[in-house]
Scaffold this active site. Structure first.
Site, PDB file in Angstrom:
ATOM      1  N   ASN A 179       1.291  -1.038  -0.357  1.00 14.06           N
ATOM      2  CA  ASN A 179       0.072  -0.091   0.051  1.00 14.06           C
ATOM      3  C   ASN A 179       0.964   1.459  -0.559  1.00 14.06           C
ATOM      4  O   ASN A 179       1.360   1.618   1.054  1.00 14.06           O
ATOM      5  CB  ASN A 179      -0.944   0.000   1.282  1.00 14.06           C
ATOM      6  CG  ASN A 179      -2.096   1.011   1.082  1.00 14.06           C
ATOM      7  OD1 ASN A 179      -1.566   2.271   0.403  1.00 14.06           O
ATOM      8  ND2 ASN A 179      -2.898   1.340   2.070  1.00 14.06           N
TER       9      ASN A 179
ATOM     10  N   ARG B  31      -2.462  -2.202  -3.080  1.00 14.85           N
ATOM     11  CA  ARG B  31      -3.540  -1.183  -3.086  1.00 14.85           C
ATOM     12  C   ARG B  31      -3.618   0.110  -4.208  1.00 14.85           C
ATOM     13  O   ARG B  31      -2.964   0.640  -3.719  1.00 14.85           O
ATOM     14  CB  ARG B  31      -3.328  -0.752  -1.865  1.00 14.85           C
ATOM     15  CG  ARG B  31      -4.909  -0.159  -1.367  1.00 14.85           C
ATOM     16  CD  ARG B  31      -4.826   0.837   0.071  1.00 14.85           C
ATOM     17  NE  ARG B  31      -5.986   1.507  -0.330  1.00 14.85           N
ATOM     18  CZ  ARG B  31      -5.956   3.164   1.044  1.00 14.85           C
ATOM     19  NH1 ARG B  31      -4.897   3.537   1.013  1.00 14.85           N
ATOM     20  NH2 ARG B  31      -6.765   3.840   0.078  1.00 14.85           N
TER      21      ARG B  31
ATOM     22  N   HIS C 160     -12.266   3.649   0.166  1.00 12.98           N
ATOM     23  CA  HIS C 160     -12.886   2.699   1.213  1.00 12.98           C
ATOM     24  C   HIS C 160     -13.014   1.150   0.931  1.00 12.98           C
ATOM     25  O   HIS C 160     -13.874   0.231   1.864  1.00 12.98           O
ATOM     26  CB  HIS C 160     -13.397   2.669   2.672  1.00 12.98           C
ATOM     27  CG  HIS C 160     -13.385   3.604   3.550  1.00 12.98           C
ATOM     28  ND1 HIS C 160     -13.569   5.205   4.209  1.00 12.98           N
ATOM     29  CD2 HIS C 160     -11.514   4.302   3.381  1.00 12.98           C
ATOM     30  CE1 HIS C 160     -12.545   6.147   4.825  1.00 12.98           C
ATOM     31  NE2 HIS C 160     -11.525   5.448   4.371  1.00 12.98           N
TER      32      HIS C 160
ATOM     33  N   ARG D  91     -11.192  16.870   6.691  1.00 12.33           N
ATOM     34  CA  ARG D  91     -11.835  16.837   5.732  1.00 12.33           C
ATOM     35  C   ARG D  91     -12.731  17.235   6.068  1.00 12.33           C
ATOM     36  O   ARG D  91     -13.929  17.234   6.884  1.00 12.33           O
ATOM     37  CB  ARG D  91     -11.393  15.915   5.051  1.00 12.33           C
ATOM     38  CG  ARG D  91     -10.289  15.520   4.521  1.00 12.33           C
ATOM     39  CD  ARG D  91     -10.761  14.380   3.005  1.00 12.33           C
ATOM     40  NE  ARG D  91      -9.327  13.591   3.421  1.00 12.33           N
ATOM     41  CZ  ARG D  91      -9.719  12.391   2.926  1.00 12.33           C
ATOM     42  NH1 ARG D  91     -10.806  10.969   3.450  1.00 12.33           N
ATOM     43  NH2 ARG D  91      -8.005  11.223   3.219  1.00 12.33           N
TER      44      ARG D  91
ATOM     45  N   GLU E  62      -7.982  -4.449   5.286  1.00 10.31           N
ATOM     46  CA  GLU E  62      -7.798  -4.545   4.257  1.00 10.31           C
ATOM     47  C   GLU E  62      -7.205  -5.006   3.227  1.00 10.31           C
ATOM     48  O   GLU E  62      -7.240  -5.769   2.018  1.00 10.31           O
ATOM     49  CB  GLU E  62      -7.924  -2.985   3.691  1.00 10.31           C
ATOM     50  CG  GLU E  62      -9.390  -1.738   4.330  1.00 10.31           C
ATOM     51  CD  GLU E  62      -9.226  -1.125   4.332  1.00 10.31           C
ATOM     52  OE1 GLU E  62      -8.909  -0.622   5.854  1.00 10.31           O
ATOM     53  OE2 GLU E  62      -9.129   0.360   3.181  1.00 10.31           O
TER      54      GLU E  62
END
Ligand code: ADP
Length: 402
Positions: A7, A90, A178, A240, A385
């Protein structure tokens, strides 16, 4: 079969080597500060951590160091790179160029290169890492995209109301992120619901972490999700802003005397919990400040909970029902306070949390925190994940052999 999951971020590279026979993590680690001062690798194996500080100019240097650790005579886990059957990457954004996890041959590499602009902070790093892996280890490389699980969204959910031909030409629409996490936890939830005799599922998965997103999963398929063309949309997050009136963007840019690029950076880095509270982007610090009476920290918390609850309402209607809510991610898995606040006073929707179970839920395993008389199951499910990426990579590699 051993699969290496990687990743890559712009200055980081996380990895896990997974034995697929038993889905166990053999070793894992992370490289930090690639291309900047202070670069190092932390390699973890058998409960021990090995840290090597070394200047790493780029992702090729970083991946070479990962391979050195994996094959190290003292603490390595494999004797040669050939023991790695495949590498799973990923990748944040697929655009409309990919609709599934994909083996990367020369043609797919070109397609991947054509969409780097869609996720300028993430996709170029994945591409750099992918090229390094291809040059250093001779095995199949598979890309697993954050967006692909959301590919089942109908047009009415994923299109913005811009002129249709502009969508067709630009491909600008809601993609969602996600995806590997929402896929993993929804599949775990479906197994659990089936074990309770529930063969149809309308699940809302809440991935709540530094970045947060919510997805409506009906009978295993995503029908809507809160993030958009980019991960900025939807909920208030660590730094964010989440969803905003697009016309306010120009006004704020003028007010702050910022360019479009600068204001986008500001929405990504200076807003959310951090901006509203003035305390921190970290949820634990936010809660600590709130408990000490900090009103702006409380406001940020309330905004978060309020927005999640609005999604519970809208996605229940979108699915014409609800029989399960899943909490995952750093906040969702570890934060009983947020879970309780989200579920409070929703008995009218069949949602009733068991406060004791919620407060005492053991970490690291699936827990059903719904009250006995709750019509909707409320589950805490630790996400994984990397495992999804490894499973998809294995599937793609096996399909190549057929
Ligand atoms: P990322 O989106 O970077 O993967 P994580 O899923 O690791 O992030 O989530 C990080 C968030 O989880 C942080 O805001 C952190 O404060 C929060 N968190 C971690 N542990 C706890 C806890 N015990 N209680 C509440 N929040 C927690």
């Amino acid at each position: 079969m051993k699969i290496l999951v990687v990743n890559a971020g712009s200055s980081s590279l996380k990895y896990q080597l997974i034995e697929m026979d038993n889905e166990e993590v053999i070793c894992k680690g992370g490289v930090e500060c690639i291309g900047i001062e202070g670069s190092k690798i932390s390699h973890k194996v058998n409960g021990k951590e090995y840290v090597i500080e070394k200047h790493l100019a780029n992702h090729t240097d970083a991946f070479n160091l990962v391979m050195e650790c994996l094959t190290n005579k003292e603490y390595g886990s494999i004797s040669s790179p050939e023991e790695i059957s495949a590498i799973g990457h990923r990748v944040v954004h697929s655009g409309e160029a990919f609709d599934k996890s994909t083996y990367i041959d020369d043609e797919a590499l070109k397609r991947l290169e054509s969409i780097t602009h869609l996720a300028p902070l993430h996709n170029p790093a994945s591409l750099a890492c992918l090229k390094s892996c291809k040059s250093i280890v001779d095995c199949p490389n598979v890309c697993v995209f954050d967006t692909v699980f959301h590919g089942t969204m109908p047009k009415k959910a994923k299109l913005y109301a811009i002129p249709y031909e502009d969508y067709e030409a630009s491909k600008i629409r809601k993609y969602g992120f996600h995806g590997t996490s929402h896929k993993f936890v929804s599949q775990e939830a479906i197994k659990y619901l089936k074990s309770k005799g529930l063969n149809h599922s309308s699940i809302i998965t809440c991935h709540l972490g530094n970045g947060s997103s919510i997805t409506a999963v009906k009978d295993g398929k995503c029908i809507d999700t809160s993030m958009g063309m980019t991960p900025l949309d939807g909920l208030i997050m660590g730094t964010r802003c989440g969803c905003m009136d697009p016309a306010a963007v120009e006004m704020l840019a003028e007010f702050k005397n910022m360019s479009i690029k600068e204001i986008t950076q500001y929405f990504n880095k200076k807003c959310g919990f951090l901006g509203v509270s003035g305390v921190s982007s970290d949820f634990r610090k936010l809660c600590a400040a709130m408990n000490e009476g900090n009103e702006r920290a409380k406001l940020a918390f309330d905004m978060f909970v309020y927005q999640i609850r609005k999604y519970l309402g809208s996605y229940s209607v979108a699915m014409e029902g609800l029989n399960c809510i899943v909490f995952t991610g750093g906040i969702g898995e570890n934060g009983p306070v947020a879970r309780e606040a989200v579920c409070e006073n929703l008995e009218f929707m069949g949602i009733k949390i068991d406060k004791d179970l919620n407060n005492n839920a053991p970490r690291g395993e699936m827990v059903d925190i719904s009250a006995k008389d709750s019509k909707v199951k409320i589950l805490v499910i630790p996400t994984n994940e990397e495992l999804v990426i490894a499973r998809e990579t294995e599937e793609v590699v096996n399909s190549l052999k057929r």
